[in-house]
Structures are given as structure tokens and as C-alpha cells.
Design a protein around this motif. Structure first.
Motif, PDB file in Angstrom:
ATOM      1  N   ASP A 317      37.020  51.656  52.324  1.00 40.68           N
ATOM      2  CA  ASP A 317      36.765  52.984  51.864  1.00 40.68           C
ATOM      3  C   ASP A 317      38.205  53.323  51.100  1.00 40.68           C
ATOM      4  OD1 ASP A 317      37.798  52.666  54.318  1.00 40.68           O
ATOM      5  OD2 ASP A 317      36.886  54.517  55.143  1.00 40.68           O
ATOM      6  N   GLY A 318      39.122  52.963  51.896  1.00 39.71           N
ATOM      7  CA  GLY A 318      40.711  53.349  51.695  1.00 39.71           C
ATOM      8  C   GLY A 318      41.150  52.783  50.239  1.00 39.71           C
ATOM      9  N   ILE A 319      40.724  51.319  50.111  1.00 45.30           N
ATOM     10  CA  ILE A 319      40.805  50.871  48.884  1.00 45.30           C
ATOM     11  C   ILE A 319      40.022  51.433  47.747  1.00 45.30           C
ATOM     12  CG2 ILE A 319      40.947  48.466  47.554  1.00 45.30           C
ATOM     13  CD1 ILE A 319      40.989  47.252  50.390  1.00 45.30           C
ATOM     14  N   SER A 320      38.825  51.742  47.966  1.00 43.76           N
ATOM     15  CA  SER A 320      37.956  52.553  47.011  1.00 43.76           C
ATOM     16  C   SER A 320      38.675  53.722  46.525  1.00 43.76           C
ATOM     17  CB  SER A 320      36.609  52.523  47.279  1.00 43.76           C
ATOM     18  OG  SER A 320      35.941  53.514  46.684  1.00 43.76           O
ATOM     19  N   GLN A 321      39.030  54.533  47.478  1.00 41.47           N
ATOM     20  CA  GLN A 321      39.515  55.688  47.269  1.00 41.47           C
ATOM     21  C   GLN A 321      40.969  55.755  46.392  1.00 41.47           C
ATOM     22  OE1 GLN A 321      38.187  58.918  47.926  1.00 41.47           O
ATOM     23  NE2 GLN A 321      40.069  60.155  47.081  1.00 41.47           N
ATOM     24  N   PHE A 322      41.574  54.703  46.785  1.00 40.58           N
ATOM     25  CA  PHE A 322      43.004  54.437  46.009  1.00 40.58           C
ATOM     26  C   PHE A 322      42.518  54.422  44.427  1.00 40.58           C
ATOM     27  CE2 PHE A 322      46.103  51.801  44.017  1.00 40.58           C
ATOM     28  CZ  PHE A 322      47.397  52.473  44.275  1.00 40.58           C
ATOM     29  N   PHE A 323      41.600  53.666  44.114  1.00 40.88           N
ATOM     30  CA  PHE A 323      41.021  53.131  42.719  1.00 40.88           C
ATOM     31  C   PHE A 323      40.244  54.351  42.073  1.00 40.88           C
ATOM     32  CE2 PHE A 323      42.821  49.128  44.367  1.00 40.88           C
ATOM     33  CZ  PHE A 323      43.721  48.775  43.332  1.00 40.88           C
ATOM     34  N   PHE A 324      39.276  54.717  42.869  1.00 39.41           N
ATOM     35  CA  PHE A 324      38.413  55.255  42.219  1.00 39.41           C
ATOM     36  C   PHE A 324      38.213  57.098  42.530  1.00 39.41           C
ATOM     37  CE2 PHE A 324      36.663  51.330  42.315  1.00 39.41           C
ATOM     38  CZ  PHE A 324      36.407  50.880  40.834  1.00 39.41           C
ATOM     39  N   GLY A 325      39.237  57.106  43.465  1.00 39.97           N
ATOM     40  CA  GLY A 325      39.108  58.559  44.370  1.00 39.97           C
ATOM     41  C   GLY A 325      39.437  59.743  42.975  1.00 39.97           C
ATOM     42  N   GLY A 326      40.395  59.363  42.173  1.00 41.29           N
ATOM     43  CA  GLY A 326      40.719  60.398  41.089  1.00 41.29           C
ATOM     44  C   GLY A 326      39.689  60.526  40.101  1.00 41.29           C
ATOM     45  N   LEU A 327      38.837  59.358  39.796  1.00 43.52           N
ATOM     46  CA  LEU A 327      37.643  59.591  38.790  1.00 43.52           C
ATOM     47  C   LEU A 327      36.671  60.280  39.604  1.00 43.52           C
ATOM     48  CD1 LEU A 327      36.223  58.615  36.328  1.00 43.52           C
ATOM     49  CD2 LEU A 327      35.809  56.672  37.469  1.00 43.52           C
ATOM     50  N   ALA A 328      36.345  59.979  40.732  1.00 38.73           N
ATOM     51  CA  ALA A 328      35.382  60.755  41.529  1.00 38.73           C
ATOM     52  C   ALA A 328      35.638  62.336  41.672  1.00 38.73           C
ATOM     53  CB  ALA A 328      35.291  60.164  43.105  1.00 38.73           C
ATOM     54  N   SER A 329      37.009  62.757  41.686  1.00 34.44           N
ATOM     55  CA  SER A 329      37.243  64.113  41.777  1.00 34.44           C
ATOM     56  C   SER A 329      37.037  64.822  40.417  1.00 34.44           C
ATOM     57  CB  SER A 329      38.591  64.315  42.310  1.00 34.44           C
ATOM     58  OG  SER A 329      39.515  63.822  41.259  1.00 34.44           O
ATOM     59  N   LYS A 330      37.010  63.915  39.324  1.00 37.97           N
ATOM     60  CA  LYS A 330      36.768  64.697  37.994  1.00 37.97           C
ATOM     61  C   LYS A 330      35.293  64.553  37.529  1.00 37.97           C
ATOM     62  CE  LYS A 330      41.140  64.947  37.582  1.00 37.97           C
ATOM     63  NZ  LYS A 330      42.107  66.103  37.498  1.00 37.97           N
ATOM     64  N   CYS A 331      34.238  63.964  38.571  1.00 44.38           N
ATOM     65  CA  CYS A 331      33.031  63.806  38.124  1.00 44.38           C
ATOM     66  C   CYS A 331      32.153  64.826  38.741  1.00 44.38           C
ATOM     67  CB  CYS A 331      32.554  62.636  38.305  1.00 44.38           C
ATOM     68  SG  CYS A 331      33.222  61.271  37.400  1.00 44.38           S
ATOM     69  N   GLY A 332      32.683  66.086  39.434  1.00 43.54           N
ATOM     70  CA  GLY A 332      31.884  67.046  39.706  1.00 43.54           C
ATOM     71  C   GLY A 332      30.709  66.410  40.735  1.00 43.54           C
ATOM     72  N   GLU A 333      29.461  66.820  40.620  1.00 44.83           N
ATOM     73  CA  GLU A 333      28.435  66.607  41.373  1.00 44.83           C
ATOM     74  C   GLU A 333      28.062  65.150  41.629  1.00 44.83           C
ATOM     75  OE1 GLU A 333      25.017  68.532  40.193  1.00 44.83           O
ATOM     76  OE2 GLU A 333      25.562  70.632  40.947  1.00 44.83           O
ATOM     77  N   ALA A 334      28.572  64.454  40.544  1.00 46.53           N
ATOM     78  CA  ALA A 334      28.538  62.893  40.545  1.00 46.53           C
ATOM     79  C   ALA A 334      29.743  62.112  41.363  1.00 46.53           C
ATOM     80  CB  ALA A 334      28.320  62.360  39.045  1.00 46.53           C
ATOM     81  N   GLY A 335      30.229  62.868  41.672  1.00 45.85           N
ATOM     82  CA  GLY A 335      31.569  62.471  42.587  1.00 45.85           C
ATOM     83  C   GLY A 335      31.230  61.383  43.516  1.00 45.85           C
ATOM     84  N   ASP A 336      30.064  61.761  44.273  1.00 43.04           N
ATOM     85  CA  ASP A 336      29.776  61.055  45.463  1.00 43.04           C
ATOM     86  C   ASP A 336      28.929  59.783  45.075  1.00 43.04           C
ATOM     87  OD1 ASP A 336      30.419  62.885  47.283  1.00 43.04           O
ATOM     88  OD2 ASP A 336      28.396  63.553  47.626  1.00 43.04           O
ATOM     89  N   LEU A 337      28.568  59.742  43.707  1.00 44.99           N
ATOM     90  CA  LEU A 337      27.907  58.549  43.383  1.00 44.99           C
ATOM     91  C   LEU A 337      29.079  57.647  42.894  1.00 44.99           C
ATOM     92  CD1 LEU A 337      25.564  56.827  42.078  1.00 44.99           C
ATOM     93  CD2 LEU A 337      25.669  58.032  39.988  1.00 44.99           C
ATOM     94  N   VAL A 338      30.138  58.202  42.313  1.00 43.65           N
ATOM     95  CA  VAL A 338      31.427  57.282  41.731  1.00 43.65           C
ATOM     96  C   VAL A 338      32.019  56.692  42.884  1.00 43.65           C
ATOM     97  CG1 VAL A 338      33.546  57.220  40.575  1.00 43.65           C
ATOM     98  CG2 VAL A 338      31.815  58.645  39.487  1.00 43.65           C
ATOM     99  N   SER A 339      31.959  57.381  43.967  1.00 44.50           N
ATOM    100  CA  SER A 339      32.652  56.822  45.265  1.00 44.50           C
ATOM    101  C   SER A 339      31.819  55.758  45.959  1.00 44.50           C
ATOM    102  CB  SER A 339      33.136  57.951  46.282  1.00 44.50           C
ATOM    103  OG  SER A 339      33.670  59.028  45.704  1.00 44.50           O
ATOM    104  N   ALA A 340      30.373  55.877  45.919  1.00 45.26           N
ATOM    105  CA  ALA A 340      29.439  55.061  46.418  1.00 45.26           C
ATOM    106  C   ALA A 340      29.655  53.659  45.554  1.00 45.26           C
ATOM    107  CB  ALA A 340      28.280  55.604  46.396  1.00 45.26           C
ATOM    108  N   VAL A 341      29.579  53.777  44.285  1.00 47.10           N
ATOM    109  CA  VAL A 341      29.731  52.724  43.604  1.00 47.10           C
ATOM    110  C   VAL A 341      31.026  52.183  43.609  1.00 47.10           C
ATOM    111  CG1 VAL A 341      29.841  51.995  41.024  1.00 47.10           C
ATOM    112  CG2 VAL A 341      28.067  53.400  41.740  1.00 47.10           C
ATOM    113  N   GLY A 342      32.165  52.761  43.625  1.00 47.78           N
ATOM    114  CA  GLY A 342      33.507  52.062  43.954  1.00 47.78           C
ATOM    115  C   GLY A 342      33.366  51.334  45.092  1.00 47.78           C
ATOM    116  N   TYR A 343      32.967  51.831  46.176  1.00 46.90           N
ATOM    117  CA  TYR A 343      33.050  51.234  47.613  1.00 46.90           C
ATOM    118  C   TYR A 343      32.289  49.688  47.373  1.00 46.90           C
ATOM    119  CZ  TYR A 343      32.577  50.153  52.408  1.00 46.90           C
ATOM    120  OH  TYR A 343      32.546  49.410  53.798  1.00 46.90           O
TER     121      TYR A 343
END
Length: 363
Positions: A317-343
Motif C-alpha cells: 500500500d505504501g509503494i502504491s501510494q508513492f507511485f499512484f497517490g498523486g494521480l489518485a488525489s487529482k482524480c476526484g471521485e475516481a481516486g479510490d479506483l486509481v488507488s485500488a488499481v495501483g495496489y
């Protein structure tokens, strides 16, 4: 007349792919599905989202299938493994030692997964998913080695009927405490019980789980036959799956389908669904030869225990947050989806690295 068997060197491509498909849900695909559905009006309360969670008590959700399916798959592979060992010169005594060693190794890994190295043994939960798989598979494999096929079927029926009889014995605790299942857990199990009143991977409910593994072994024996075409095997498996599912739901009228108690009706229904899914994978990959699409699943399936343990050890989860956390924060309601895909992607790439290096950790 002796039954003809599949080539002993042949490996079922469908088995690795099906195992990987099953493990995808543990890796986080369930979170992807739930996050994607929640983007639509009313999606958070939809049927598919509810299926990505375990049934609260009675019932059978998609997530309730992951565990028994893995045990079922472990059963399918055993007839192939046993034949390779015997044909390679191993004695039955040597095979027995390997069976017991593997079963106990999975129990040990389950204890480690539950936090052995925290050294808090007073509150530690000793039973686990891996422990259930290890014990159920071990006893099923020993039955396979020492009992003829007719006796195996009789023992499977006896276990399911006997467990039903045990579960209707009044204990004064009521069904919400798991009946005699909970009573034995509270009386004998040390440490913490997962549900407080009983443990879903406890002692008594391991009995019907043995039959889940045995159903896989019956399937493995059927698939190994050479005197039956792959298409006919597939049709037979689908037909048997329908019978198992129907029998499970009918039995469930009197003995409800319940994963936490691993009821006999749950064994039949879950076994039927597992068999149907395996039949589809088998037909597509081993009969028709359409295997390219299954590669992502194969990467996971060949290191299934590795990813299960790794998720408790490595901070994906930490590795995923490192690479995809920024993108997830820019995706609004889709942020959770981006984080889940990243993990899931980070976890899969870890397994792909092992696959490319030909590192496969087996128990």
C-alpha cells in the motif's frame, strides 16, 4: 481394465490460471470492482458491491468463494503430484511424510501470518486460513493415499452428514455462537478467537473442509483420464457442478449455507461453483488451447502462497501510494479506483519480477 491416465509430464495450464484468478480477489480486485461500481448512482449499495464482502452469517457471496476455491484447487493438483512422486520411485511412506510436512508447514505459515513475531501469545489467534488449508488438504491427501475411490466417496458423505448431526446438537449457546463448533473452540483453542465466540477456521469446522479438498481430488482424478475427451470431461464437470450447487441449496433449507461454520451445504454449493469455473478454464486453456489471455493469472497462480504472505510483510500500500497517490488525489471521485488499481498493479509487478527470475516459492 485399468483406467488410462493423462501423460504424467503434462501440466494443467488451467490450474495455475484458475488459482491466479482466485487470488486476484485477495490481491485487491474486489476493491477495484467496489470502487468502480461506486462511481455510478446507487453503486455503493448495489448487488455487486455487496458481493465483494463476506456474507454476515448465512448466505453465499462471491467473496465467500475465494477460500474454498483455493482449497478445491489444491485438491485438483494432488492426484497429479501423487502420480509423479510414485512413478518417480517414492514410497508411500515417503509420500506420507511429505504430506504431513506440507500440512504442518502451512499451519506454521498461518501462525506467522497472524503475528507470531509480535510474541503476544496470550492474545494471538493460532488458527488461520493457511492453517485450515494445510490441515484439510493434509487429511484429504492421506485419505486419497490410503483409501480406495469408493471408500473416499463414502467417507466424504459420512463427514458431511456427521457434521450436520454435530451442528444440531444443542449446546446452550445458540447458533449465533456457532453451536458445538463454537463450544469446542471456546473450550480448546488458546489465544484469541476471530469472532469472539468461535473461530471460522477452528477445530470442528475443519472436518467439512476436508471434503472441499476431496472434491478437488475427485476432479483431478477425472481430468487425468485419457479415455475421455476434453470436451466430454468439461460437459461432465459442468453437469456435476449443477448437481452440487442444487444439492447445496436444497440442503441449505435445513442446514443453511454458512462459510463461517463451513456447513455441509456450503461445501456442496461452493464446490459446485468452483467446479463450474474450473471446467470453463480447463476447456478454454487445456482443451481449446486458448491460453494467451490467462498469462496475468498464471503469474499470480504460480506464486500464490508467496503473494498471500507478502501482503502481510511488504508494504504494497505504501509503494502504491508513492507511485499512484498523486494521480489518485487529482482524480476526484475516481481516486479510490486509481488507488485500488495501483495496489493490484504493484502487487502483480512484484510477482512478475519473481516469474521472470523463475523464482517460485512452494510449500
Amino acid at each position: 481394465m485399468d483406467t488410462k491416465i493423462m501423460n504424467r509430464t503434462k501440466r494443467l495450464g488451467s490450474l495455475d490460471a484458475f488459482r491466479g484468478f482466485d487470488m486476484m480477489f485477495i490481491m485487491g480486485v474486489a476493491n477495484i470492482i467496489a470502487a468502480a461500481a461506486s462511481l455510478f448512482p446507487g453503486g455503493a449499495d448495489s448487488w455487486i458491491v455487496s458481493q465483494m464482502e463476506h456474507a454476515e452469517w448465512n448466505g453465499l457471496h462471491i467473496m465467500d468463494m475465494i477460500f474454498p476455491t483455493f482449497l478445491f484447487i489444491a485438491g485438483i493438483s494432488w492426484p497429479f503430484s501423487y502420480d509423479r512422486q510414485i512413478s518417480g520411485g517414492a514410497t508411500v511412506a515417503a509420500v506420507r511424510r511429505r504430506i504431513i510436512r506440507r500440512g504442518l508447514a502451512l499451519v506454521a505459515l498461518g501462525i506467522i501470518y497472524n503475528g507470531f513475531f509480535r510474541l503476544d501469545f496470550g492474545t494471538m489467534r493460532f488458527y488461520s486460513v493457511l492453517g485450515r488449508i494445510g490441515l484439510a488438504w493434509m487429511f484429504a491427501a492421506l485419505i486419497f493415499v490410503y483409501c480406495k475411490r469408493t471408500l473416499r466417496w463414502a467417507l466424504a458423505a459420512f463427514i458431511l452428514l456427521g457434521y450436520w448431526a454435530l451442528c444440531i446438537i444443542p449446546t446452550g449457546g445458540g447458533n449465533d455462537m456457532g453451536g458445538i463448533v463454537g463450544y469446542v473452540d471456546r473450550a480448546l483453542l488458546p489465544g484469541h478467537l476471530y469472532n469472539g465466540d468461535f473461530d471460522p477456521e477452528g477445530l470442528v469446522s475443519t472436518l467439512p473442509a476436508i471434503v472441499t479438498a476431496m472434491l478437488g481430488m475427485f476432479t483431478g482424478e477425472w481430468v487425468r483420464r485419457e479415455d475421455v475427451s476434453g470436451s466430454r470431461k468439461t460437459v461432465a464437470m459442468l453437469g456435476a457442478a449443477v448437481v452440487l450447487i442444487a444439492a447445496g441449496y436444497v440442503w441449505g433449507i435445513w442446514f443453511p449455507i454458512n462459510k463461517k461454520l463451513w456447513t455441509s451445504s456450503f461445501v456442496l454449493a461452493a464446490g459446485g461453483y468452483s467446479l463450474a469455473l474450473f471446467a470453463i478454464f480447463y476447456w478454454l486453456i487445456d482443451v481449446k488451447g486458448w491460453s494467451g489471455w490467462s498469462f496475468p493469472f498464471k503469474v499470480i497462480g504460480m506464486n500464490s502462497i508467496t503473494i498471500y504472505m507478502a501482503q502481510a510483510i511488504i508494504a504494497f500500500d505504501g509503494i502504491s501510494q508513492f507511485f499512484f497517490g498523486g494521480l489518485a488525489s487529482k482524480c476526484g471521485e475516481a481516486g479510490d479506483l486509481v488507488s485500488a488499481v495501483g495496489y493490484v498493479l504493484v502487487s502483480w509487478l512484484f510477482l512478475y519480477f519473481l516469474y521472470r527470475k523463475k523464482i517460485f516459492l512452494k510449500v
